[in-house]
Scaffold this active site. Structure first.
Site, PDB file in Angstrom:
ATOM      1  N   MET A  41      23.007  12.388  52.249  1.00  0.00           N
ATOM      2  CA  MET A  41      21.805  12.897  51.556  1.00  0.00           C
ATOM      3  C   MET A  41      21.299  11.846  50.567  1.00  0.00           C
ATOM      4  SD  MET A  41      23.075  16.843  50.946  1.00  0.00           S
ATOM      5  CE  MET A  41      24.426  16.348  49.869  1.00  0.00           C
ATOM      6  N   ASP A  42      20.614  10.853  51.100  1.00  0.00           N
ATOM      7  CA  ASP A  42      20.215   9.695  50.309  1.00  0.00           C
ATOM      8  C   ASP A  42      18.749   9.806  49.874  1.00  0.00           C
ATOM      9  OD1 ASP A  42      20.504   7.256  49.066  1.00  0.00           O
ATOM     10  OD2 ASP A  42      20.080   6.096  50.862  1.00  0.00           O
ATOM     11  N   GLY A  43      18.478   9.408  48.633  1.00  0.00           N
ATOM     12  CA  GLY A  43      17.099   9.307  48.186  1.00  0.00           C
ATOM     13  C   GLY A  43      16.692  10.249  47.070  1.00  0.00           C
ATOM     14  N   THR A 226      19.194   9.776  55.398  1.00  0.00           N
ATOM     15  CA  THR A 226      17.786   9.764  55.030  1.00  0.00           C
ATOM     16  C   THR A 226      17.450   8.525  54.203  1.00  0.00           C
ATOM     17  OG1 THR A 226      18.365  11.190  53.156  1.00  0.00           O
ATOM     18  CG2 THR A 226      17.519  12.261  55.134  1.00  0.00           C
TER      19      THR A 226
END
Length: 285
Positions: A41-43, A226
């Protein structure tokens, strides 16, 4: 009266949305469906910066995205969902940010304990994978409580990788195998340094996999990171050997139903190739 009308409208829209999703998922099910999807779950921080909002709002919106995508996955029959929530390397961040993230994690775990949470609604079982001793005591206690309260659930499975890296997981598995070997030698020979069989020093792939945090869980069919990043960042390195890796450019809080459906379609497009690769790997074991 106006309030009641708003509730009725909201209920109608909710029913229409569920019906539309059901139709979409029925069409998707004509193709091969993944059993296990893993998310990096990047960003969240970039999302907050992009919108000039507080960093914490980005993480909170990210949790909302997680609960929505859990619901979609469970509705379409995906049995296992794994998320990378907090790396061991994240403890190197500014202490105030780490403290905030620990507090937020405790808050969100408490929300999942509530009767009306997405976890209880679908009868899901929750795992926390990682070196939980590194977590603050309130977060560790809340995580253990959630695992205990959902342990007998027979529905889908949510696994949260927290205080986790793949390197630490492999090291932990090796340590556990060695500990068991020492204890067995002690029982059989009465001393740790006793001479055993030549095979006592052999460690097989099966030995390691039985001691991974992920033991009993199938390898992910799809790993989605992501924000367009192409690194796995020490996430399920062993288990993702034959996974379909996807890197949508959307930041995690922006990852919606249409992006999830596109991810499934991409998986279905390359499914035959993935199956051939998996079968070849099994032959070579």
């Amino acid at each position: 009266m106006e309030k009641q009308g708003g509730i009725v409208t909201s209920n109608l829209l909710g029913s229409a949305s569920r019906l539309l999703r059901k139709c979409l998922f029925s069409i998707l099910s004509f193709g091969p469906m993944p059993t296990h999807i893993a998310f990096i779950m990047d960003g969240n921080r970039r999302y907050a910066k992009k919108r000039s909002i507080k960093q914490g709002v980005g993480h909170r919106d990210g949790f909302t995205t997680l609960t929505s995508n859990l619901k979609y996955c469970y509705e379409m029959g995906v049995k296992y969902v794994t998320v990378y929530a907090f790396s061991i390397d994240n403890f190197k961040r500014d202490s105030s940010e780490v403290r905030f993230l620990m507090d937020l994690m405790k808050e969100k775990i408490d929300e999942l304990l509530k009767q009306d949470s997405v976890i209880n609604r679908y009868g899901a079982r929750v795992n926390f994978w990682g070196n939980l001793d590194l977590l603050s005591e309130p977060v560790r206690s809340a995580a253990k409580e959630l695992m205990a309260s959902t342990a007998s659930n027979k529905g889908p499975v949510l696994s949260v990788c927290v205080a986790y890296t793949s390197a630490d997981e492999i090291m932990h598995a090796v340590q556990e195998v060695c500990r068991e070997r020492r204890e067995r030698l002690q029982r059989e020979h009465g001393r740790v340094n006793g001479m055993g069989n030549e095979t006592d020093s052999d460690v097989s792939v099966a030995d390691l996999e039985q001691h991974f945090y992920t033991a009993g869980c199938p390898d992910p069919d799809i790993v989605i990171r992501t924000s367009g990043e192409t690194r796995l960042s020490n996430f399920l390195l062993w288990q993702s050997t034959n996974s379909h890796l996807q890197n949508p450019v959307r930041l995690w809080p922006e990852f919606s139903l249409r992006h999830l459906i596109w991810a499934i379609l991409e998986y279905q497009r390359v499914y035959s190739y993935l199956e051939d690769t998996r079968n070849l790997s099994k032959k070579n074991e």
